[in-house]
Design an enzyme around this catalytic site. Structure first.
Site, PDB file in Angstrom:
ATOM      1  N   GLU A  46       0.820  -1.203   0.000  1.00  0.00           N
ATOM      2  CA  GLU A  46       0.000   0.000   0.000  1.00  0.00           C
ATOM      3  C   GLU A  46       0.859   1.260   0.000  1.00  0.00           C
ATOM      4  O   GLU A  46       0.513   2.259  -0.638  1.00  0.00           O
ATOM      5  CB  GLU A  46      -0.934  -0.002   1.209  1.00  0.00           C
ATOM      6  CG  GLU A  46      -2.076  -1.008   1.118  1.00  0.00           C
ATOM      7  CD  GLU A  46      -3.077  -0.672   0.027  1.00  0.00           C
ATOM      8  OE1 GLU A  46      -3.108   0.486  -0.426  1.00  0.00           O
ATOM      9  OE2 GLU A  46      -3.836  -1.575  -0.375  1.00  0.00           O
ATOM     10  N   CYS A 212     -19.033  -1.152 -18.005  1.00  0.00           N
ATOM     11  CA  CYS A 212     -19.106  -0.739 -16.599  1.00  0.00           C
ATOM     12  C   CYS A 212     -20.402  -1.220 -15.944  1.00  0.00           C
ATOM     13  O   CYS A 212     -21.496  -0.973 -16.465  1.00  0.00           O
ATOM     14  CB  CYS A 212     -19.007   0.777 -16.482  1.00  0.00           C
ATOM     15  SG  CYS A 212     -19.105   1.378 -14.770  1.00  0.00           S
TER      16      CYS A 212
END
Length: 370
Positions: A46, A212
């Site tokens: 991260e 999408c």
């Protein structure tokens, strides 16, 4: 909200990025809902991803995990080893903050705390960890319901509601939307799906709206121009500077390098000495002056070696690099941590900023042709 969650999670089953190594269990398979993962590799990943795209970060992450496989290994690593592992990722302060965080976690554990925080506040107490990074670690490692708002997610949500202002000016509202959308039963899967949607479908340019799962609810799509969102502030002109750089040779054919002070963007890295060109100053005069001011040496500035243009997020630089011959003065660390004379073949043993890679390549070619 339930319909949006269900559509996104169903899409992710077939189209999500399921091979991200730090999101897999010990058997290299996706982890079942509610099962904890080792937070250490997730935390490292991260932090790398704060300024780096996934496909670039993965090989660096693999190399890091092989060299520093545990919190203890990170906490006790030598700084130069740390920076060599990070070399090429940029924003090197991230590597130092990881080590500082490891040391803080081990100190807290020695005083009776759990090794890995399970709260937002616990992660925010570590250097270099913001709210989105903390939320991503907590949801990824422990499947806890914490929202995220990284760059991909900001773009997806800004388009979903056709946000009329740049995301930086609507952070509170976007955070609220991310929290409302989050599936409290499957936060790990949902947050990953949201990031995958932004990375693969709802891209900055040419979004693939036909693929999408949120197309029917997307206000930017309904407005007819989804690429117009997120709304952007007018671009600002980046300041431009010319930097004179000297590749200084001594009589033995060694070159002079120095280590930057730890403060700042490239702190702790090695470089060829030099500095900013003053208005009206010839670049040869810049190099001679900077080496005198920074290292207390006198040099004869010779032919140009290479010109390198390099852009940072806050400024643009042009490095004018010349070969130099050392004349007099024992180098002194007036504006650096330390200096060394090194054989050109040994330059790969030191962590350099990205712009210096082209300088080193030009130097090696120059020497090979001599």
């Amino acid at each position: 909200m339930p319909a949006l969650r269900a559509a996104l999670l169903a899409w992710a089953v077939e189209h999500g990025r399921h091979g991200i190594p730090w999101k897999l269990g010990p058997d290299q398979q996706p982890t079942p809902c509610g099962t904890a993962l080792d937070p250490y590799p997730i935390w490292v990943a991260e932090v790398m991803l704060q300024q780096t795209q996934l496909q670039v970060a993965v090989p660096y992450w693999r190399r890091w995990m092989q060299a520093l496989p545990s919190l203890e290994a990170l906490a006790t690593a030598e700084e130069q080893h740390l920076l060599m592992l990070w070399q090429g990722l940029g924003y090197y302060v991230r590597a130092r903050r990881l080590q500082q965080g490891a040391q803080l976690l081990l100190e807290a554990e020695a005083q009776g705390a759990e090794r890995w925080p399970r709260s937002l506040q616990g992660w925010l107490a570590l250097p270099g960890i913001g709210r989105s990074t903390a939320g991503s670690i907590l949801s990824s490692a422990f499947d806890l319901p914490f929202a995220i708002l990284d760059g991909n997610v900001k773009r997806v949500l800004a388009r979903l509601i056709a946000c009329p202002r740049p995301p930086a000016r609507e952070l509170q509202g976007l955070w609220q939307l991310s929290e409302q959308l989050l599936d409290p039963q499957r936060p790990r899967a949902f947050n990953q799906a949201l990031m995958d949607l932004g990375a693969t479908i709802c891209t900055p340019r040419n979004p693939r709206c036909g693929a999408c799962p949120w197309q029917g609810q997307c206000a930017a799509y309904a407005a007819g121009d989804p690429a117009a969102y997120p709304v952007k502030d007018a671009p600002r002109e980046l300041p431009f500077q010319v930097i004179g750089v000297g590749v200084v040779f001594n009589a033995e054919g060694q070159v002079l390098i120095d280590q930057r002070l730890n403060e700042g963007l490239l702190g702790g890295l090695w470089e060829f000495p030099g500095g900013k060109q003053e208005p009206g100053e010839a670049i040869e005069a810049t190099i001679a002056r900077e080496l005198r001011e920074e290292l207390a040496i006198e040099v004869a500035v010779g032919d140009a070696l290479i010109q390198v243009d390099h852009a940072y997020s806050h400024k643009r630089l042009r490095f004018e690099v010349h070969c130099c011959r050392w004349l007099s003065g024992e180098p002194q660390s007036l504006a650096c941590q330390q200096w060394r004379w090194v054989d050109p073949s040994q330059l790969g043993d030191y962590p350099f900023p990205a712009a210096n890679a082209r300088i080193i390549a030009a130097l090696q070619a120059h020497l090979a042709a001599a």
